[in-house]
Scaffold this motif. Structure first.
Motif, short mmCIF file in Angstrom:
data_model
loop_
_atom_site.label_atom_id
_atom_site.label_comp_id
_atom_site.label_asym_id
_atom_site.label_seq_id
_atom_site.Cartn_x
_atom_site.Cartn_y
_atom_site.Cartn_z
N GLY A 8 9.04 -3.14 5.93
CA GLY A 8 8.27 -1.18 7.71
C GLY A 8 6.75 -0.99 7.12
N GLY A 9 6.26 -1.16 6.00
CA GLY A 9 5.07 -0.77 5.17
C GLY A 9 3.96 -1.70 5.61
N GLY A 10 2.44 -1.06 5.55
CA GLY A 10 1.08 -1.69 5.56
C GLY A 10 0.09 -0.55 5.96
N LEU A 11 -0.61 -1.44 6.63
CA LEU A 11 -1.51 -0.60 7.04
C LEU A 11 -2.03 -0.30 8.61
N VAL A 12 -2.51 0.71 7.88
CA VAL A 12 -2.59 1.60 9.40
C VAL A 12 -3.94 2.71 9.34
N GLU A 13 -4.61 2.76 10.65
CA GLU A 13 -5.55 3.80 10.38
C GLU A 13 -5.55 5.26 10.49
N PRO A 14 -5.72 6.39 9.88
CA PRO A 14 -5.43 7.33 9.89
C PRO A 14 -5.21 7.80 11.57
N GLY A 15 -4.13 8.93 11.58
CA GLY A 15 -3.53 9.30 12.52
C GLY A 15 -2.84 7.81 13.84
N GLY A 16 -2.28 7.80 12.87
CA GLY A 16 -1.46 5.79 13.76
C GLY A 16 -0.30 6.33 13.04
N SER A 17 0.69 5.64 13.28
CA SER A 17 2.07 5.57 13.05
C SER A 17 2.41 4.22 12.07
N LEU A 18 3.34 4.67 11.67
CA LEU A 18 4.56 3.34 11.26
C LEU A 18 5.81 3.90 10.93
N ARG A 19 7.39 2.81 11.34
CA ARG A 19 8.34 3.03 10.46
C ARG A 19 8.86 2.55 8.93
N VAL A 20 9.57 2.57 8.50
CA VAL A 20 9.81 2.16 7.27
C VAL A 20 11.64 1.79 7.31
N SER A 21 11.83 1.39 7.51
CA SER A 21 13.09 1.07 6.78
C SER A 21 13.77 0.94 5.57
N LEU A 87 -0.33 9.91 10.49
CA LEU A 87 -1.09 9.48 9.23
C LEU A 87 -2.09 9.44 8.51
N LYS A 88 -2.05 9.96 7.50
CA LYS A 88 -3.45 10.62 6.55
C LYS A 88 -3.67 9.58 5.78
N PRO A 89 -5.02 9.05 5.11
CA PRO A 89 -5.38 8.95 3.57
C PRO A 89 -4.25 9.24 2.30
N GLU A 90 -4.07 10.64 2.70
CA GLU A 90 -3.45 11.15 1.44
C GLU A 90 -1.54 10.64 1.85
N ASP A 91 -1.20 10.01 2.69
CA ASP A 91 -0.08 9.70 2.80
C ASP A 91 0.28 8.40 2.17
N THR A 92 -1.28 7.53 1.54
CA THR A 92 -0.78 6.10 1.25
C THR A 92 0.03 6.17 -0.40
N ALA A 93 1.00 5.36 -0.29
CA ALA A 93 1.71 5.53 -1.25
C ALA A 93 2.39 4.37 -1.60
N VAL A 94 3.54 3.69 -2.04
CA VAL A 94 5.07 2.89 -1.83
C VAL A 94 6.05 4.11 -1.97
N TYR A 95 6.75 3.51 -1.21
CA TYR A 95 7.34 4.39 -0.01
C TYR A 95 8.99 4.06 -0.25
N TYR A 96 9.95 4.45 -1.16
CA TYR A 96 11.46 4.41 -1.69
C TYR A 96 12.41 4.85 -0.99
N THR A 116 7.79 -0.69 -0.09
CA THR A 116 6.79 -0.11 0.76
C THR A 116 5.98 0.61 0.68
N GLN A 117 4.50 -0.60 0.44
CA GLN A 117 3.42 -0.43 0.19
C GLN A 117 2.94 0.38 1.95
N VAL A 118 2.85 1.69 1.81
CA VAL A 118 1.99 2.32 3.55
C VAL A 118 0.37 2.71 2.61
N THR A 119 -0.69 1.69 3.49
CA THR A 119 -1.97 2.36 2.64
C THR A 119 -2.42 2.83 4.21
#
Length: 122
Positions: A8-21, A87-96, A116-119
């Motif tokens: 579920g990771g991916g590229l998202v703009e600052p302020g956006g939302s994403l759900r990882v599973s 989301l903020k740029p500092e949230d960029t990471a691989v999520y486990y 899963t990579q979140v950028t």
């Protein structure tokens, strides 16, 4: 042997939302016997626990994500989720995902998945 598959990771703009599973290959008994956590690791930094959820569904968050992230679990499907918003740029990471005690010395985490990579970037 338990297996963890994050997605579920991916590229998202600052302020956006994403759900990882995270899909956990384990027996129902094993899955429901553990509190679970979402972790992240940014380049050059140590892996950190950002959210955890108890067997009963109570959640605790790191200060850095409190009010923006929501962890949940579906015991019927052996799934754990992390809804991320504002989301903020500092949230960029691989999520486990893993047990909530996975980084505690002397414990026995499940084998780590690939993450899963979140950028977060404009």
């Amino acid at each position: 042997q338990e297996q963890l598959v994050e997605s579920g990771g991916g590229l998202v703009e600052p302020g956006g939302s994403l759900r990882v599973s995270c899909a956990v290959s384990a027996t129902f008994f094993t899955f429901t016997s553990h509190a679970l956590g979402w972790y992240r690791q940014a380049p050059g930094k140590q892996r950190e626990l950002v959210a955890e959820i108890s067997r009963g569904g109570s959640a605790v968050y790191a200060d850095s994500v409190k009010g923006r992230f929501t962890i949940s679990r579906d015991n019927a499907k052996n799934m754990v989720y992390l809804q991320m918003s504002s989301l903020k740029p500092e949230d960029t990471a691989v999520y486990y995902c893993n047990k909530n005690s996975a980084l505690v010395p002397g414990t026995s985490p499940w084998p780590w998945g690939q993450g899963t990579q979140v950028t977060v970037s404009s």
